[in-house]
Design a protein around this motif. Sequence first.
Motif, PDB file in Angstrom:
ATOM      1  N   ALA A 140      35.893  46.421  24.689  1.00 49.65           N
ATOM      2  CA  ALA A 140      36.960  46.569  25.684  1.00 49.65           C
ATOM      3  C   ALA A 140      36.818  45.541  26.804  1.00 49.65           C
ATOM      4  O   ALA A 140      35.840  44.808  26.885  1.00 49.65           O
ATOM      5  CB  ALA A 140      36.914  47.976  26.268  1.00 49.65           C
ATOM      6  N   PHE A 141      37.820  45.565  27.681  1.00 48.46           N
ATOM      7  CA  PHE A 141      37.810  44.811  28.928  1.00 48.46           C
ATOM      8  C   PHE A 141      37.799  45.828  30.056  1.00 48.46           C
ATOM      9  O   PHE A 141      38.395  46.905  29.929  1.00 48.46           O
ATOM     10  CB  PHE A 141      39.067  43.937  29.035  1.00 48.46           C
ATOM     11  CG  PHE A 141      39.092  42.798  28.058  1.00 48.46           C
ATOM     12  CD1 PHE A 141      38.627  41.543  28.419  1.00 48.46           C
ATOM     13  CD2 PHE A 141      39.570  42.977  26.768  1.00 48.46           C
ATOM     14  CE1 PHE A 141      38.644  40.499  27.514  1.00 48.46           C
ATOM     15  CE2 PHE A 141      39.589  41.945  25.857  1.00 48.46           C
ATOM     16  CZ  PHE A 141      39.116  40.688  26.227  1.00 48.46           C
ATOM     17  N   THR A 142      37.143  45.515  31.156  1.00 46.48           N
ATOM     18  CA  THR A 142      37.120  46.434  32.284  1.00 46.48           C
ATOM     19  C   THR A 142      38.526  46.550  32.881  1.00 46.48           C
ATOM     20  O   THR A 142      39.381  45.668  32.659  1.00 46.48           O
ATOM     21  CB  THR A 142      36.147  45.952  33.380  1.00 46.48           C
ATOM     22  OG1 THR A 142      36.622  44.699  33.896  1.00 46.48           O
ATOM     23  CG2 THR A 142      34.722  45.811  32.851  1.00 46.48           C
ATOM     24  N   ALA A 143      38.750  47.611  33.645  1.00 52.26           N
ATOM     25  CA  ALA A 143      40.059  47.799  34.284  1.00 52.26           C
ATOM     26  C   ALA A 143      40.402  46.631  35.204  1.00 52.26           C
ATOM     27  O   ALA A 143      41.541  46.138  35.182  1.00 52.26           O
ATOM     28  CB  ALA A 143      40.098  49.134  35.028  1.00 52.26           C
ATOM     29  N   PRO A 144      39.452  46.140  36.040  1.00 51.49           N
ATOM     30  CA  PRO A 144      39.783  44.976  36.867  1.00 51.49           C
ATOM     31  C   PRO A 144      40.125  43.729  36.032  1.00 51.49           C
ATOM     32  O   PRO A 144      41.001  42.951  36.412  1.00 51.49           O
ATOM     33  CB  PRO A 144      38.514  44.747  37.699  1.00 51.49           C
ATOM     34  CG  PRO A 144      37.859  46.086  37.754  1.00 51.49           C
ATOM     35  CD  PRO A 144      38.141  46.708  36.419  1.00 51.49           C
ATOM     36  N   ALA A 145      39.463  43.541  34.907  1.00 52.10           N
ATOM     37  CA  ALA A 145      39.778  42.401  34.032  1.00 52.10           C
ATOM     38  C   ALA A 145      41.193  42.545  33.482  1.00 52.10           C
ATOM     39  O   ALA A 145      41.954  41.577  33.442  1.00 52.10           O
ATOM     40  CB  ALA A 145      38.767  42.307  32.890  1.00 52.10           C
ATOM     41  N   GLN A 146      41.558  43.751  33.094  1.00 52.22           N
ATOM     42  CA  GLN A 146      42.905  43.995  32.572  1.00 52.22           C
ATOM     43  C   GLN A 146      43.956  43.775  33.654  1.00 52.22           C
ATOM     44  O   GLN A 146      45.011  43.191  33.387  1.00 52.22           O
ATOM     45  CB  GLN A 146      42.996  45.415  32.022  1.00 52.22           C
ATOM     46  CG  GLN A 146      42.180  45.618  30.760  1.00 52.22           C
ATOM     47  CD  GLN A 146      42.204  47.056  30.295  1.00 52.22           C
ATOM     48  OE1 GLN A 146      43.251  47.702  30.321  1.00 52.22           O
ATOM     49  NE2 GLN A 146      41.060  47.555  29.861  1.00 52.22           N
ATOM     50  N   ALA A 147      43.658  44.223  34.871  1.00 55.09           N
ATOM     51  CA  ALA A 147      44.611  44.061  35.974  1.00 55.09           C
ATOM     52  C   ALA A 147      44.825  42.577  36.286  1.00 55.09           C
ATOM     53  O   ALA A 147      45.966  42.121  36.459  1.00 55.09           O
ATOM     54  CB  ALA A 147      44.120  44.805  37.211  1.00 55.09           C
ATOM     55  N   TYR A 148      43.722  41.817  36.348  1.00 53.22           N
ATOM     56  CA  TYR A 148      43.844  40.381  36.621  1.00 53.22           C
ATOM     57  C   TYR A 148      44.615  39.687  35.498  1.00 53.22           C
ATOM     58  O   TYR A 148      45.506  38.867  35.746  1.00 53.22           O
ATOM     59  CB  TYR A 148      42.471  39.722  36.798  1.00 53.22           C
ATOM     60  CG  TYR A 148      42.595  38.231  36.931  1.00 53.22           C
ATOM     61  CD1 TYR A 148      42.979  37.650  38.140  1.00 53.22           C
ATOM     62  CD2 TYR A 148      42.409  37.396  35.835  1.00 53.22           C
ATOM     63  CE1 TYR A 148      43.158  36.278  38.260  1.00 53.22           C
ATOM     64  CE2 TYR A 148      42.581  36.022  35.943  1.00 53.22           C
ATOM     65  CZ  TYR A 148      42.951  35.472  37.158  1.00 53.22           C
ATOM     66  OH  TYR A 148      43.139  34.123  37.268  1.00 53.22           O
ATOM     67  N   ALA A 149      44.281  39.996  34.256  1.00 55.18           N
ATOM     68  CA  ALA A 149      44.942  39.367  33.111  1.00 55.18           C
ATOM     69  C   ALA A 149      46.446  39.634  33.137  1.00 55.18           C
ATOM     70  O   ALA A 149      47.242  38.734  32.842  1.00 55.18           O
ATOM     71  CB  ALA A 149      44.329  39.868  31.805  1.00 55.18           C
ATOM     72  N   ALA A 150      46.835  40.841  33.482  1.00 54.42           N
ATOM     73  CA  ALA A 150      48.256  41.184  33.552  1.00 54.42           C
ATOM     74  C   ALA A 150      48.964  40.330  34.611  1.00 54.42           C
ATOM     75  O   ALA A 150      50.060  39.817  34.373  1.00 54.42           O
ATOM     76  CB  ALA A 150      48.440  42.663  33.844  1.00 54.42           C
ATOM     77  N   LYS A 151      48.325  40.151  35.769  1.00 57.22           N
ATOM     78  CA  LYS A 151      48.916  39.336  36.841  1.00 57.22           C
ATOM     79  C   LYS A 151      48.966  37.857  36.470  1.00 57.22           C
ATOM     80  O   LYS A 151      49.901  37.151  36.833  1.00 57.22           O
ATOM     81  CB  LYS A 151      48.110  39.500  38.135  1.00 57.22           C
ATOM     82  CG  LYS A 151      48.300  40.821  38.803  1.00 57.22           C
ATOM     83  CD  LYS A 151      47.456  40.921  40.055  1.00 57.22           C
ATOM     84  CE  LYS A 151      47.522  42.307  40.632  1.00 57.22           C
ATOM     85  NZ  LYS A 151      46.533  42.509  41.700  1.00 57.22           N
ATOM     86  N   ALA A 152      47.932  37.381  35.760  1.00 61.08           N
ATOM     87  CA  ALA A 152      47.818  35.956  35.447  1.00 61.08           C
ATOM     88  C   ALA A 152      48.487  35.581  34.123  1.00 61.08           C
ATOM     89  O   ALA A 152      48.517  34.400  33.765  1.00 61.08           O
ATOM     90  CB  ALA A 152      46.346  35.561  35.410  1.00 61.08           C
ATOM     91  N   GLY A 153      48.989  36.555  33.386  1.00 60.71           N
ATOM     92  CA  GLY A 153      49.626  36.266  32.109  1.00 60.71           C
ATOM     93  C   GLY A 153      48.649  35.853  31.024  1.00 60.71           C
ATOM     94  O   GLY A 153      48.958  35.012  30.181  1.00 60.71           O
ATOM     95  N   ILE A 154      47.475  36.449  31.060  1.00 65.92           N
ATOM     96  CA  ILE A 154      46.445  36.157  30.060  1.00 65.92           C
ATOM     97  C   ILE A 154      46.410  37.307  29.064  1.00 65.92           C
ATOM     98  O   ILE A 154      46.360  38.477  29.456  1.00 65.92           O
ATOM     99  CB  ILE A 154      45.061  35.986  30.722  1.00 65.92           C
ATOM    100  CG1 ILE A 154      45.089  34.786  31.665  1.00 65.92           C
ATOM    101  CG2 ILE A 154      43.962  35.840  29.671  1.00 65.92           C
ATOM    102  CD1 ILE A 154      43.852  34.652  32.532  1.00 65.92           C
ATOM    103  N   LEU A 155      46.422  36.978  27.803  1.00 69.86           N
ATOM    104  CA  LEU A 155      46.332  37.992  26.760  1.00 69.86           C
ATOM    105  C   LEU A 155      44.867  38.347  26.525  1.00 69.86           C
ATOM    106  O   LEU A 155      44.004  37.466  26.556  1.00 69.86           O
ATOM    107  CB  LEU A 155      46.944  37.468  25.466  1.00 69.86           C
ATOM    108  CG  LEU A 155      48.394  37.012  25.579  1.00 69.86           C
ATOM    109  CD1 LEU A 155      48.822  36.294  24.314  1.00 69.86           C
ATOM    110  CD2 LEU A 155      49.287  38.199  25.845  1.00 69.86           C
ATOM    111  N   LEU A 156      44.610  39.620  26.293  1.00 73.32           N
ATOM    112  CA  LEU A 156      43.250  40.085  26.038  1.00 73.32           C
ATOM    113  C   LEU A 156      43.181  40.684  24.642  1.00 73.32           C
ATOM    114  O   LEU A 156      44.014  41.509  24.272  1.00 73.32           O
ATOM    115  CB  LEU A 156      42.838  41.134  27.076  1.00 73.32           C
ATOM    116  CG  LEU A 156      42.881  40.693  28.542  1.00 73.32           C
ATOM    117  CD1 LEU A 156      42.504  41.853  29.452  1.00 73.32           C
ATOM    118  CD2 LEU A 156      41.961  39.497  28.773  1.00 73.32           C
ATOM    119  N   MET A 157      42.168  40.281  23.878  1.00 75.14           N
ATOM    120  CA  MET A 157      41.988  40.805  22.528  1.00 75.14           C
ATOM    121  C   MET A 157      40.530  41.218  22.362  1.00 75.14           C
ATOM    122  O   MET A 157      39.640  40.374  22.294  1.00 75.14           O
ATOM    123  CB  MET A 157      42.369  39.752  21.487  1.00 75.14           C
ATOM    124  CG  MET A 157      42.228  40.241  20.058  1.00 75.14           C
ATOM    125  SD  MET A 157      42.800  39.026  18.839  1.00 75.14           S
ATOM    126  CE  MET A 157      44.525  39.491  18.725  1.00 75.14           C
TER     127      MET A 157
END
Length: 175
Positions: A140-157
């Motif tokens: 998984a990714f941490t919640a802060p990592a997910q929040a940043y990725a959503a704002k920055a338009g980065i996909l997480l896999m």
Amino acid sequence: MTHAAEQQASTLITIGVCLLSAAAAAGALAVWHRRRARARADALVLVALRQNALSPTEFEHALAALCRRDGCTEVRVVGGAGDLGADVIARAPDGRRIVLQAKRYRHARSVGSQDVQRFGGTARTVHAADVAAVVTTARAFTAPAQAYAAKAGILLMAAKPLAAWESRTGPAPWE
């Protein structure tokens, strides 16, 4: 021009055409051998990916192999010291520039915000990514990592979607 000279010229042209044909065939054979060797190497690294038995560098090569398998072109593994956050750069089948950051972590670990933020700082500005994604073997990714990725338009896999991509039961990061 005499008949003998015409015959000699014709023979030289025929020899030239034969030599050019042979050179073209040799070049095509060399390309075929390189592609076949790449396909064998890609198949081996994908088997290792399924077994979760890869070094970080091998993981980068596995992601490149998946990109090639799924129709990407211009696929390059650029990871290592000084990579500025990019491990794999490719061109999607539709022409978009893909930049992947590979995180080969233990399955029980989560990828944190710092890793995603470092990548976010360079993915578009330095590497001109149309699609920026962090791909990991971690669960998984941490919640802060997910929040940043959503704002920055980065996909997480994470590991589960990665396994689905590898088995063709899930989408590639750019789909």
